[in-house]
Scaffold this motif. Structure first.
Motif, short mmCIF file in Angstrom:
data_model
loop_
_atom_site.label_atom_id
_atom_site.label_comp_id
_atom_site.label_asym_id
_atom_site.label_seq_id
_atom_site.Cartn_x
_atom_site.Cartn_y
_atom_site.Cartn_z
N GLU A 160 52.90 19.73 32.54
CA GLU A 160 53.97 18.99 33.09
C GLU A 160 55.14 19.64 33.32
OE1 GLU A 160 54.47 16.38 29.47
OE2 GLU A 160 53.86 14.83 30.49
N HIS A 161 55.38 20.73 33.04
CA HIS A 161 56.38 21.52 33.86
C HIS A 161 56.23 22.00 35.11
CE1 HIS A 161 58.64 21.90 30.10
NE2 HIS A 161 57.64 22.81 29.44
N TRP A 166 57.61 20.62 40.95
CA TRP A 166 57.16 20.11 42.17
C TRP A 166 57.96 18.65 42.72
CZ3 TRP A 166 55.16 22.83 45.63
CH2 TRP A 166 54.09 23.65 45.35
N ARG A 167 58.33 17.87 41.51
CA ARG A 167 59.05 16.69 41.84
C ARG A 167 60.61 17.02 42.20
NH1 ARG A 167 56.50 15.24 37.32
NH2 ARG A 167 58.13 15.02 36.07
N CYS A 168 60.97 18.10 41.71
CA CYS A 168 62.39 18.46 42.08
C CYS A 168 62.74 19.09 43.48
CB CYS A 168 62.78 19.93 41.17
SG CYS A 168 63.40 19.36 39.36
N LEU A 169 61.45 19.83 43.90
CA LEU A 169 61.26 20.37 45.26
C LEU A 169 61.32 18.88 46.15
CD1 LEU A 169 61.11 22.93 43.77
CD2 LEU A 169 59.36 23.69 45.15
N SER A 187 60.93 31.85 42.39
CA SER A 187 59.92 32.25 41.42
C SER A 187 58.86 31.23 41.13
CB SER A 187 60.53 32.09 39.94
OG SER A 187 60.04 32.62 39.16
N PHE A 188 59.21 30.05 41.47
CA PHE A 188 58.01 29.00 41.21
C PHE A 188 57.01 29.23 42.36
CE2 PHE A 188 56.10 24.84 42.34
CZ PHE A 188 55.71 24.43 41.05
N LEU A 189 57.65 29.25 43.75
CA LEU A 189 56.60 29.13 44.75
C LEU A 189 56.02 30.38 44.94
CD1 LEU A 189 58.90 27.25 47.40
CD2 LEU A 189 56.69 26.46 46.44
N THR A 199 52.47 24.39 49.28
CA THR A 199 53.26 25.48 48.86
C THR A 199 53.99 26.14 50.37
OG1 THR A 199 51.89 26.24 47.23
CG2 THR A 199 53.17 28.08 48.16
N ALA A 200 53.15 26.19 51.46
CA ALA A 200 53.50 26.51 52.74
C ALA A 200 54.69 25.92 53.20
CB ALA A 200 52.46 26.67 53.67
#
Length: 300
Positions: A160-161, A166-169, A187-189, A199-200
């Motif tokens: 869920e995190h 992803w939603r924030c991005l 950090s996430f990507l 991701t790209a």
């Protein structure tokens, strides 16, 4: 060792052993005096609470003794620094993070417990249940990159995190809002796998922001709370390094050396919550800057 690098290191050593907290003395010893990972982790463990999270002013501008998400992120960054994910502390951290996970994903930036103790104004918190990219993105990224413990990554709370970040991005079409958000993106990507096209895409968005007017501060003389080349590229293998010109990096390395204070420390660029907090930050920043100078060969 070159004369200049030797002098930088000697001055900093004197400052650290005179003034820095035990944790940063152990970090200095680990990186520059053949100190041990165990000593760093033992000093760090003193900041961990019974619930597995971290508090007790590990984040010097948050004097709250209770566990906080962003303070736990700070602990994870130090564990990552010394490759200490095999330590028992990680078990407590995972338990704490699962316990404060919000429905639908996301961790709060801080809880209202900070309001009862001295803190910098930017840590004042109005509610406990507001998910925030900062520090969720960084925490997810750190935990996905380490390989000592991986079984929790398939669990519902952790997935869920990932979905929340992803939603924030997706909601930030033009990129991060500021430096702190950018570090969450990075950090996430860097830890993302299994969705290469997605991701790209967001790396392209991030790169455009980093090289734009609100991204990396290129002016070596810029003052105030700004984030320059070496904040984003602390080591040559940092994500942002490929976006930078070698000559620019060298100029900023020169600037970092020249900005060392007579007592061997480096000043902070923001108002501290207390004299003790400022001293703790200066010790932490001094070790951080020495790690950067070492990584770029300036202490050889």
């Amino acid at each position: 060792m070159k004369t200049e690098g030797k002098k930088v290191l000697e001055r900093s050593k004197d400052f650290i052993y005179r003034n820095a907290r035990l944790l940063d003395r152990m970090r200095f010893a680990y990186h520059f005096e053949n100190g041990t990972k165990a000593d760093v982790l033992r000093a760090l463990q003193a900041y961990q609470n019974e619930d597995g999270g971290f508090g007790n002013a590990l984040e010097p501008d948050m004097r709250c003794p209770h566990s906080q998400p962003v303070t736990t992120e700070s602990a994870l960054l130090i564990i990552q620094e010394v490759s200490g994910f095999d330590h028992v502390m990680l078990e407590g951290i995972l338990s704490y993070l699962q316990g404060i996970s919000l429905p639908g994903g996301g961790l709060p930036r801080a809880t209202t417990a900070v309001n009862d103790y001295p803190h910098a104004p930017w840590w004042t918190t109005e509610q406990d249940h507001m998910p925030s990219l900062n520090p969720t993105g960084s925490i997810v990224g750190i935990l996905r990159k380490q390989q000592e413990r991986t079984e929790f990554q398939a669990e519902h709370w952790f997935q869920e995190h990932i979905g929340f970040v992803w939603r924030c991005l997706e909601e930030s079409a033009t990129g991060p809002g500021d430096y702190h958000d950018a570090m969450q993106w990075i950090s996430f990507l860097e830890s993302a796998s299994g969705e290469p096209e997605r991701t790209a895409h967001y790396k392209r968005v991030l790169d455009k922001w980093l090289t734009g007017p609100n991204g990396i501060e290129m002016n070596i003389h810029a003052e105030g709370y700004v984030h320059k080349i070496l904040d984003y590229a602390r080591t040559p293998d940092s994500y942002a390094s490929r976006l930078l010109q070698p000559d620019d990096v060298e100029r900023h390395l020169d600037g970092l050396v020249n900005s060392q204070q007579e007592d061997g420390s480096w000043n902070i660029t923001f108002p501290a919550v207390s004299p003790a907090g400022e001293q703790e930050w200066r010790g932490s920043f001094t070790v951080d800057h020495l790690i950067t100078l070492k990584a770029y060969g300036r202490l050889d």
